[in-house]
Every structure is written in C-alpha cells, then in structure tokens.
Design an enzyme around this catalytic site. Sequence first.
Site, PDB file in Angstrom:
ATOM      1  N   TYR A   1     -64.743 -78.591  38.011  1.00 31.82           N
ATOM      2  CA  TYR A   1     -63.981 -79.569  38.795  1.00 31.82           C
ATOM      3  C   TYR A   1     -62.662 -79.009  39.319  1.00 31.82           C
ATOM      4  CZ  TYR A   1     -61.996 -81.209  34.188  1.00 31.82           C
ATOM      5  OH  TYR A   1     -61.425 -81.330  32.951  1.00 31.82           O
ATOM      6  N   GLU A   2     -62.071 -79.774  40.229  1.00 30.60           N
ATOM      7  CA  GLU A   2     -60.880 -79.355  40.996  1.00 30.60           C
ATOM      8  C   GLU A   2     -61.164 -78.104  41.822  1.00 30.60           C
ATOM      9  OE1 GLU A   2     -59.202 -81.747  40.875  1.00 30.60           O
ATOM     10  OE2 GLU A   2     -59.613 -82.572  38.900  1.00 30.60           O
ATOM     11  N   GLY A   3     -62.385 -77.990  42.296  1.00 28.84           N
ATOM     12  CA  GLY A   3     -62.817 -76.810  43.039  1.00 28.84           C
ATOM     13  C   GLY A   3     -63.463 -75.834  42.087  1.00 28.84           C
TER      14      GLY A   3
END
Length: 594
Positions: free
Chosen positions: A437-439
């Site tokens: 997550y978050e890229g």
Amino acid sequence: MPAYQAPLRDFDFVLNELIKVQDVLPSLPGYEEASQDIFSSYLEAAAQFCQHELAPLNRQADEEGCQFDPATKSVTTPVGFKEAYKQYCELGFPALDCDPAYGGQGMPKSLAFPVMEMQCAANVAWSMYPGLSHGAYSAIHAHGTDEQKATYLPRLVDGSWTGTMCLTEPHCGTDLGLLKTRAEPQADGSYSITGTKIFISAGEHDLSDNIIHLVLARLPDAPKDVKGISLFIVPKFHQDDSRNSVYCGALEHKMGIKANATAVINLDGARGWLIGEANKGLACMFTMMNAARLGCGMQGLGIGEASYQGALAYARERLQMRALAGAKFSDKPADPIIVHPDVRRMLLTQKAYTEAGRALSALLALQLDIEDKHPDADARQDAADLVALLTPVAKAFMTDNGYTAANMGVQVFGGHGFIREWGMEQLVRDCRISQLYEGTNGIQAIDLLGRKVLLDQGAKLRKFSKLIHKFCQAHEGNAQLAEFVGPLAKLLKEVGEVTMGVGMAAMQDRDAAGAAATDYLRLVGHLTYAWLWARMAEVAYAKLEAGGDAFYQAKISTARFYYAKLLPEVEALKASIKSGAQPLMTLQDEHFAF
C-alpha cells in the site's frame, strides 16, 4: 513470543551520537526547547505505553479482528483497543509534532519518528489508527482554509476525531486517472459526493467521536486523467452531529493487520467541502501520501525489530545439537541455537537491516525538521531534495528488509515459527502489506529512478552523493575505517556509472528504466545503508577510544557483517540492471500461457 522492549539505547545512539539532532534543533525556530532531556522523557513514556499497553494486545487482536455489523454499518475494534487509544490521547501523543496554534505540542519529527517506530513494533494494526489521523491533519494543515483548519485540526490534534485517506476504487489503485467518484457543486458551497472507495485503512471504527475522510473525486467539468481530480473533506458526522451519507459497506478479509478496519466506504450524496484548488487534489493528497510512505517504512522497521527481538530471545534459549567447533555449554544436553553460524547469519541480518533503517529514519526526520523550520531557504531546499530522493528508498527498502527480517524470525523458530501461538508468523503477515500500500514497492522504484533521478538529470542524487563523497574524503587514509570507506567510495562511483548507463538506455528505449527500477532502488538502498554503517562505525571507534562499552564494539561487528555478507548483493543488482529490458520484453504475451 517474548515481550517487546523499546530499543531506547539505540535511539539514544542514533539521535544523539550519530545524527546529532541536538546540534541542529536548537537553531530551528520553535524547537529551541526540544532538549535531550525532553527527548528522553518522551521516549521513555512512549516505551512504557507501547510495552505495557499496545504489545500485550497484539496477538489476541489479530485473532479477534474487527467486527462489522451490517445492520448499523458500524465496526467494533478488538478488546482493549478503545481503552488504549483513550490512554494514548490522555498522554498527549496525538499532539506531539502538531502545530501549537491548534493545540499541538510543536515537537520535532526527530522525536515523533522513534515514537512511531515503537508503536509499529508493538502493535502495527493499532498504530494505523493514529497514523492515518496524523496524515489527515498534515493535509488539512498544509492546504485547508483558515475555517477548515479551525474546524478540524483541534479535534484531530487532541485525538477526539480521527482521519482517513480515500483514494482507491475497485477499478483503480495506482492509476488514479481512472477514478470515477464524482462531486456535484451545491448552492451552499458544499459538494454532493457519490462513489465507492476500497482498502480504506481505519475507515470505520469505535475509537473516536468522528472520522474525517479525505476523498478524491471528480467535478463535473474536470479534465480527464489525474489533472481532473479534486480533494474533499467528508466528515462522518457534521458539526450539528447529524450523520453524513458516508458509510462502511464491508470490511476486507485480509492476510494481516486484521485488527485494523480496512473498509469499503460508500458515499451516496455525502456532503463534502473542497480542500485546496479544484482539480489539484492529487497534489494535496501527496502531502498525506508522502507521510504515509515514510510511515510504511517505519512499519517495516518496527516489525523487523519485533521479529529480531523474538528470534534473539528464542535462539538464546532453544537447545539443539552442539556447536560445530565443540560444545559451548557442556552442562546442558545441547547448545542453544545461537551458537550455530546459520542462525547467527539470520539474527545479524535482522540486526543489520533494523539498525541501519533506524539510522535512516532519524536522518530523514531531521531533514523534515530542517525543511520545515530552517531560516535559510537553501538549507530548506537541500533538506527537501534529500527527503524527496530517499522517501521511496525508505518506503521500499525498509519494508522489503522488514519482510526479510520477519521471515527470518520464523526461520529461527523452526517449526514453532509456523505455529500461531508464538506470534512470529503474525509479523510476516502484518509486514506483507507494507510492501503494497501507499504505492507498491515497484511504484516506489519507478518514482525513484524516473521522477527523483532522471527527471532532474540527477540533481538530487548528486546532492546526496556529495554527502557520501565528503565522508569518504574526510576518512581517506584512516586505517580503522578503511574496510568501510574503500568499498563505500567504490560503490558510490559505480552507482553514478549505473545511473548514467540507465539514463542513456532510457533515451533509446523507455522500457529500460522500468526494467532497471527495482534493482536500482535496492542498489541505492544499499549505498545509503553502507554510508550509514560506515558513519556508525566511525562513531563507535571514537566512543571505544574514550572508554565506551561493548555496545560500540557490537556496532563495529555488525557494520563488518553488513559489508561482508549483505552488501555483496550489489554485484548481482548491477549485473541485472546492465542486462537491460530485453530479457523481460521479448517474450510474447501469448507465450505466458500455461
């Protein structure tokens, strides 16, 4: 699993002996009183809270998970979470590094980051509730109107309200240009927002009185792609306590972080208010995203530390076979497994990655403080450039290494590591999401190589390289540090050559950068850790000469392990990068069939 113990001695080493935050913070307006004594008292209080309140909840909360009631569309967090959050707020931790104008304590990031690491190590699922709230605070503080700041920030700062970030939709994650959630302007200046968001961490829960969702959506006349995305504040409850039309539709069934409510959020004509400029929402959200990416790195660091502590305690107690060189504990039926070279390899890998990660987090925290407060514009820009360059490294390298450390923790336990009651397998499951997550870490690699290095023709990388070059120059001819400085200088030169080669290849074939990106990020990560370990060895030698204890000898030994056993990975990375895109791109799509 052994009880978590906050690594206060190592925090002291990193903050006060390596990074030397006290040489910088007193010169930054607003941080004059952030003394070493203040740091110590805060860190001790945080350690007590994490050790005695958060860590004991961790395994049972994983078993219990969050409970969703479809009738009320409400979520109940595991037993003890609500009480721990209340105590956290009473201790003032939500306000730690927030603006005093809104009730914050105004402490530096250099203090907030170690507190964050402790929370992640003790109970990463719990830590995400205040973590998301701090991200919402940061976005509103940076981009909100005076009225929005006055309305939302004091409640986020005191913890009575929490926050989320609502980006992902069922059909789009990384590619936010595909986003469909729409926002219709209303006569009163608000917007009616309709759409569905998924994977929303801390999206619904019972810890706070209100939840402030920051939602990406499109206006009716918005341009296509990411140029037409706006950011909106969408509270669960309005100021008059009436319920907004934003509800939890379900909880995701996940591999890990089961005690954090990862929600499907449905907006059905929910009232929201624009934050920042129309169609500039992605830039506003990146204030939150960049903080979240560093937070992910801290999750990898914290979980790596927790796994190391568990594995070390077990390796000291578990008796299996005799040392190859002969019995070390002849009074026992077998030797503890810490005597075996392969077990020591795993423990040292955990230790080396964790301690270097802690040094990197402290470095970045101080740069954030400089970027925020330094009176000199050039100093602020240099700090901002270093943070921009190393944020994808911190997110990806620290989480990859944290996952490696967690896996090794299971391996040290052997078959017992595979059993849930020991708690080691939970760390693997909990850490895995930090790479996604978050890229995803692949996206972080593209961000590093494409946006942070090639886009500005290596300007940020050159600034970073100068720091390492100056260190090597300063210690040229130093016999004590020669085993570190020589390989570090060689690697620095090679990273420059690899960067040039990838840049030239990308001019001819745009796939070249994509093919090299993941290996390149790991190469830069090793360069960063090698530099930090060389600096730690420098400090340790000086302290030993002044009568320092075995802590400093352990630093030197761990630095040697890093250089001898982990740094050689760079040779494989360089070879892989130089092989180019062809090995990846020549296979026809249909030939992937099975």
